[in-house]
Design a protein around this motif. Structure first.
Motif, PDB file in Angstrom:
ATOM      1  N   TYR A 207       0.829  -1.198   0.000  1.00 46.37           N
ATOM      2  CA  TYR A 207       0.000   0.000   0.000  1.00 46.37           C
ATOM      3  C   TYR A 207       0.870   1.258   0.000  1.00 46.37           C
ATOM      4  CZ  TYR A 207      -3.818  -3.184   1.209  1.00 46.37           C
ATOM      5  OH  TYR A 207      -4.730  -4.201   1.201  1.00 46.37           O
ATOM      6  N   SER A 208       0.438   2.246  -0.757  1.00 34.17           N
ATOM      7  CA  SER A 208       1.131   3.534  -0.762  1.00 34.17           C
ATOM      8  C   SER A 208       0.773   4.303   0.511  1.00 34.17           C
ATOM      9  CB  SER A 208       0.735   4.345  -1.995  1.00 34.17           C
ATOM     10  OG  SER A 208      -0.636   4.728  -1.900  1.00 34.17           O
ATOM     11  N   LEU A 209       1.547   5.336   0.797  1.00 35.45           N
ATOM     12  CA  LEU A 209       1.264   6.163   1.971  1.00 35.45           C
ATOM     13  C   LEU A 209      -0.121   6.797   1.889  1.00 35.45           C
ATOM     14  CD1 LEU A 209       4.528   8.089   2.966  1.00 35.45           C
ATOM     15  CD2 LEU A 209       3.136   6.586   4.412  1.00 35.45           C
ATOM     16  N   SER A 210      -0.487   7.253   0.686  1.00 36.79           N
ATOM     17  CA  SER A 210      -1.800   7.882   0.537  1.00 36.79           C
ATOM     18  C   SER A 210      -2.919   6.870   0.748  1.00 36.79           C
ATOM     19  CB  SER A 210      -1.921   8.529  -0.845  1.00 36.79           C
ATOM     20  OG  SER A 210      -1.785   7.565  -1.874  1.00 36.79           O
ATOM     21  N   GLU A 211      -2.730   5.635   0.272  1.00 36.47           N
ATOM     22  CA  GLU A 211      -3.742   4.596   0.501  1.00 36.47           C
ATOM     23  C   GLU A 211      -3.868   4.295   1.985  1.00 36.47           C
ATOM     24  OE1 GLU A 211      -3.844   1.775  -3.450  1.00 36.47           O
ATOM     25  OE2 GLU A 211      -2.084   1.630  -2.150  1.00 36.47           O
ATOM     26  N   LEU A 212      -2.746   4.126   2.672  1.00 37.24           N
ATOM     27  CA  LEU A 212      -2.778   3.849   4.105  1.00 37.24           C
ATOM     28  C   LEU A 212      -3.499   4.969   4.851  1.00 37.24           C
ATOM     29  CD1 LEU A 212       0.839   2.487   4.732  1.00 37.24           C
ATOM     30  CD2 LEU A 212      -1.286   1.194   4.921  1.00 37.24           C
ATOM     31  N   ARG A 213      -3.198   6.202   4.471  1.00 39.23           N
ATOM     32  CA  ARG A 213      -3.838   7.335   5.138  1.00 39.23           C
ATOM     33  C   ARG A 213      -5.348   7.326   4.905  1.00 39.23           C
ATOM     34  NH1 ARG A 213      -0.727  10.718   3.196  1.00 39.23           N
ATOM     35  NH2 ARG A 213       0.821  10.700   4.844  1.00 39.23           N
ATOM     36  N   ASP A 214      -5.756   6.999   3.682  1.00 44.06           N
ATOM     37  CA  ASP A 214      -7.190   6.940   3.376  1.00 44.06           C
ATOM     38  C   ASP A 214      -7.889   5.858   4.198  1.00 44.06           C
ATOM     39  OD1 ASP A 214      -6.909   8.973   1.553  1.00 44.06           O
ATOM     40  OD2 ASP A 214      -6.862   7.655  -0.203  1.00 44.06           O
ATOM     41  N   TYR A 215      -7.261   4.677   4.309  1.00 42.09           N
ATOM     42  CA  TYR A 215      -7.872   3.578   5.081  1.00 42.09           C
ATOM     43  C   TYR A 215      -7.993   3.962   6.561  1.00 42.09           C
ATOM     44  CZ  TYR A 215      -6.291   0.948   0.928  1.00 42.09           C
ATOM     45  OH  TYR A 215      -6.042   0.503  -0.353  1.00 42.09           O
ATOM     46  N   LEU A 216      -6.937   4.586   7.097  1.00 36.79           N
ATOM     47  CA  LEU A 216      -6.959   4.969   8.511  1.00 36.79           C
ATOM     48  C   LEU A 216      -7.966   6.078   8.778  1.00 36.79           C
ATOM     49  CD1 LEU A 216      -3.134   4.894   9.366  1.00 36.79           C
ATOM     50  CD2 LEU A 216      -4.843   3.132   9.824  1.00 36.79           C
ATOM     51  N   GLU A 217      -8.119   7.007   7.851  1.00 40.28           N
ATOM     52  CA  GLU A 217      -9.124   8.067   7.998  1.00 40.28           C
ATOM     53  C   GLU A 217     -10.540   7.491   7.945  1.00 40.28           C
ATOM     54  OE1 GLU A 217      -8.785  11.057   8.832  1.00 40.28           O
ATOM     55  OE2 GLU A 217      -6.758  11.709   8.337  1.00 40.28           O
ATOM     56  N   PHE A 218     -10.741   6.507   7.062  1.00 42.62           N
ATOM     57  CA  PHE A 218     -12.033   5.813   7.004  1.00 42.62           C
ATOM     58  C   PHE A 218     -12.352   5.185   8.365  1.00 42.62           C
ATOM     59  CE2 PHE A 218     -13.450   1.367   6.847  1.00 42.62           C
ATOM     60  CZ  PHE A 218     -14.784   1.527   6.494  1.00 42.62           C
ATOM     61  N   ALA A 219     -11.367   4.477   8.926  1.00 41.79           N
ATOM     62  CA  ALA A 219     -11.583   3.814  10.216  1.00 41.79           C
ATOM     63  C   ALA A 219     -11.878   4.830  11.317  1.00 41.79           C
ATOM     64  CB  ALA A 219     -10.359   2.977  10.574  1.00 41.79           C
ATOM     65  N   LYS A 220     -11.183   5.955  11.283  1.00 39.35           N
ATOM     66  CA  LYS A 220     -11.418   6.987  12.310  1.00 39.35           C
ATOM     67  C   LYS A 220     -12.843   7.529  12.226  1.00 39.35           C
ATOM     68  CE  LYS A 220      -9.759  11.423  14.055  1.00 39.35           C
ATOM     69  NZ  LYS A 220      -8.789  12.543  13.887  1.00 39.35           N
ATOM     70  N   ARG A 221     -13.333   7.759  10.996  1.00 35.74           N
ATOM     71  CA  ARG A 221     -14.699   8.284  10.828  1.00 35.74           C
ATOM     72  C   ARG A 221     -15.728   7.366  11.472  1.00 35.74           C
ATOM     73  NH1 ARG A 221     -12.893   9.429   5.620  1.00 35.74           N
ATOM     74  NH2 ARG A 221     -14.021   7.642   4.737  1.00 35.74           N
ATOM     75  N   HIS A 222     -15.459   6.079  11.405  1.00 32.83           N
ATOM     76  CA  HIS A 222     -16.437   5.092  11.912  1.00 32.83           C
ATOM     77  C   HIS A 222     -16.028   4.512  13.267  1.00 32.83           C
ATOM     78  CE1 HIS A 222     -18.743   5.124   8.183  1.00 32.83           C
ATOM     79  NE2 HIS A 222     -17.601   5.095   7.525  1.00 32.83           N
ATOM     80  N   GLU A 223     -14.997   5.094  13.882  1.00 36.13           N
ATOM     81  CA  GLU A 223     -14.520   4.655  15.201  1.00 36.13           C
ATOM     82  C   GLU A 223     -14.179   3.167  15.206  1.00 36.13           C
ATOM     83  OE1 GLU A 223     -17.358   5.882  18.134  1.00 36.13           O
ATOM     84  OE2 GLU A 223     -16.727   7.974  18.058  1.00 36.13           O
ATOM     85  N   LEU A 224     -13.469   2.733  14.165  1.00 29.68           N
ATOM     86  CA  LEU A 224     -13.016   1.348  14.065  1.00 29.68           C
ATOM     87  C   LEU A 224     -11.554   1.246  14.479  1.00 29.68           C
ATOM     88  CD1 LEU A 224     -14.428   0.320  10.541  1.00 29.68           C
ATOM     89  CD2 LEU A 224     -15.503  -0.019  12.776  1.00 29.68           C
ATOM     90  N   HIS A 225     -11.227   0.208  15.225  1.00 30.15           N
ATOM     91  CA  HIS A 225      -9.822  -0.118  15.447  1.00 30.15           C
ATOM     92  C   HIS A 225      -9.216  -0.590  14.127  1.00 30.15           C
ATOM     93  CE1 HIS A 225      -9.721  -0.009  19.912  1.00 30.15           C
ATOM     94  NE2 HIS A 225     -11.006  -0.326  19.803  1.00 30.15           N
TER      95      HIS A 225
END
Length: 540
Positions: free
Chosen positions: A247-265
């Motif tokens: 995964y690229s840095l931008s992809e990782l950041r997008d996945y982590l931001e998605f998880a934060k929006r939904h309060e997912l670990h």
């Protein structure tokens, strides 16, 4: 009854009657994917959970047992099974055996023979923190207090699922994925997996096969919630097993931001981070990011088993800034601890810095040799696949190649995929079929290439034999039934994938365009060795 009881057990998983009336296709875990209930008789000596564990297996477990009963040995059992199914690095025994038997490895201190801190001995956790700081390129030194040590990443998955989810709750994961995770999170914790189904289709110039996107994550999450499933976490594999994607840095950041929006670990498995064997590919660790969107819900796993070619040494480590999670996982370390002498050996291995700041033996000796050997083995196997005209994903991380055998399936079903897998096994070569990774498309297989040359050569010969026989059978069937889907139409060439990028299903009723015909002709020319075999000199 045992399956229903265990799946409907406890927590927010719903009552037993609800689970019985709910269609199997709607459930988040397809039990037939990893159980073998045929001919099963409930044991009176076991609980419902015990009976479930007794039949919890799939093609991976079946093949693994067959391999151990009939292992290939060049001298003692030359007709035994060659294992291209289990993800192990068999290229570096010489390096690791020499390092692990040096004098500094054999020290026994009284503390090593006593109960340790359940998180792991402090000297080891400090060394792990320094090691991950260096190789993950962390912007600030990582802390030993955030490190927990267990006997393997399977135990880590099990422990994290148990402390982050209640029974019946779920974790989001993209398919295809390493199937052992299902067993790790479900057998102990009764935690389910919500699948984010990926496919081989390419939808644009900047896309790739089996690409994970935030849109696909959103859809899977909303579908699960619409069914009343509580999703508590997201699992990311980077590098990805079985695809080999990084995964690229931008992809990782997008996945982590998605998880934060939904309060997912987010559980990030980076077990292959040092097994990126080509300089053209760059690995980015989550721990190397300047800022984590939600550090209290981000948990990173790594271990020595893959990167240091020692799967027999059960060692995995978790890094988390959340002390509640760290303490909860540590309480389970009582069941999954690493023995003292092994903790000492691992610490010595990781601290091998020589005279320089950087780890000397690791960088200058081991990784240099390991990457060269992985690259050579990968090149050999992929060159063989090209000669056979078999499509595959061309990646540079891990020990595996994701292969497209769809053209060898007449009807394109998972039942036919399993028959092909068994045919390989009957011919004494063990592969992993796509169903074991919950792949949404029948016909994909994973092959492990991190093996010695003589086994690679013999194993590929056995694979070639099966494929050539299957090709002749399909040709014979097509002569009897000429109006059938042309499997070659499934393959195109891109930079991302050798021979295949998208899945097409031409039919007899359709009129192919000129572009389709040209593409088909190009693929046939690439996959054929006719020109090489039929030169002017040979005709003369």
């Amino acid at each position: 009854q045992a399956l229903s009881e265990i799946e409907g057990m406890g927590g927010r998983g719903g009552n037993l009657q609800q689970m019985r009336v709910r269609p199997l296709a709607k459930r988040r875990v397809d039990l037939h994917g990893f159980c073998n209930p045929s001919g099963f008789q409930r044991s009176p000596y076991l609980s419902a959970r015990g009976n479930f564990a007794n039949i919890f297996q799939g093609s991976s477990e079946e093949g693994y047992k067959a391999y151990h009963a009939d292992k290939y040995d060049e001298d003692k059992n030359p007709n035994g099974i060659i294992n291209f199914g289990t993800s192990e690095n068999k290229l570096c025994f010489d390096l690791m055996s020499k390092r692990l038997t040096q004098a500094d490895m054999n020290m026994i201190d009284p503390s090593l023979l006593q109960y340790p801190d359940w998180k792991g001995h402090l000297f080891l956790r400090e060394e792990v923190a320094r090691f991950l700081t260096y190789y993950c390129k962390a912007p600030a030194p990582l802390k030993a207090e955030n490190v927990i040590v267990l006997n393997g990443c399977g135990s880590l998955f099990s422990a994290l699922a148990t402390v982050l989810c209640d029974p019946g709750e779920a974790v989001l994961i993209a398919t295809p994925f390493y199937g052992g995770i299902t067993q790790s999170v479900f057998l102990y914790g009764n935690v389910k997996l919500v699948y984010v189904y990926l496919d081989s289709k390419i939808t644009g110039t900047s896309t790739r096969p089996f690409q994970l996107t935030v849109e696909k994550l959103e859809k899977a999450l909303q579908d699960a919630r619409a069914e009343g499933v509580s999703v508590r976490a997201l699992i990311l594999l980077n590098p990805q097993n079985p695809l080999g994607d990084i995964y690229s840095l931008s992809e990782l950041r997008d996945y982590l931001e998605f998880a934060k929006r939904h309060e997912l670990h987010v559980i990030v498995d980076e077990i292959y981070m040092l097994s990126v064997f080509d300089e053209s590919a760059t690995f980015h660790s989550v721990l190397g990011m300047d800022r984590l969107p939600d550090p209290q819900r981000t948990h990173v796993m790594w271990g020595i088993t893959k990167d240091f070619a020692v799967c027999g040494i059960r060692f995995g480590t978790l890094y988390t800034e959340n002390q509640d999670v760290a303490n909860a996982v540590a309480s389970l370390c009582y069941f999954h601890g690493v023995c003292g002498p092994v903790q000492h050996k691992v610490a010595q291995l990781l601290r091998d810095r020589g005279e320089s700041v950087a780890p000397y033996w690791i960088n200058q000796v081991y990784l240099r040799a390991n990457h060269a050997r992985l690259k050579a083995a990968h090149t050999y196997v992929t060159d063989e696949l090209k000669t056979l005209g078999v499509p595959f994903l061309n990646r540079n991380a891990g020990f595996f190649v994701w292969i497209d055998f769809r053209k060898y399936l007449k009807t394109g079903t998972f039942e036919e995929e399993l028959l092909l897998w068994k045919r390989f096994l009957d011919n004494k070569v063990l592969l992993s079929c796509g169903k074991a990774f919950e792949c949404s498309e029948p016909g994909w297989f994973r092959i492990i290439f991190a093996d010695k040359t003589h086994r690679l050569q013999l194993g590929m010969q056995r694979i070639r034999k099966v494929l050539e026989e299957r090709e002749q059978e399909i040709l014979a069937e097509e002569k009897e039934q000429p109006c059938q889907s042309d499997q070659d139409g499934k393959a195109d060439s891109t930079d991302e994938v050798v021979f295949v990028s998208r899945h097409q299903e031409p039919t007899c009723a359709s009129s192919p365009s000129l572009g389709d015909l040209i593409g088909l002709l190009q693929q046939q020319m690439r996959s054929s060795d006719w020109l090489q075999k039929n030169t002017a000199e040979q005709f003369a």
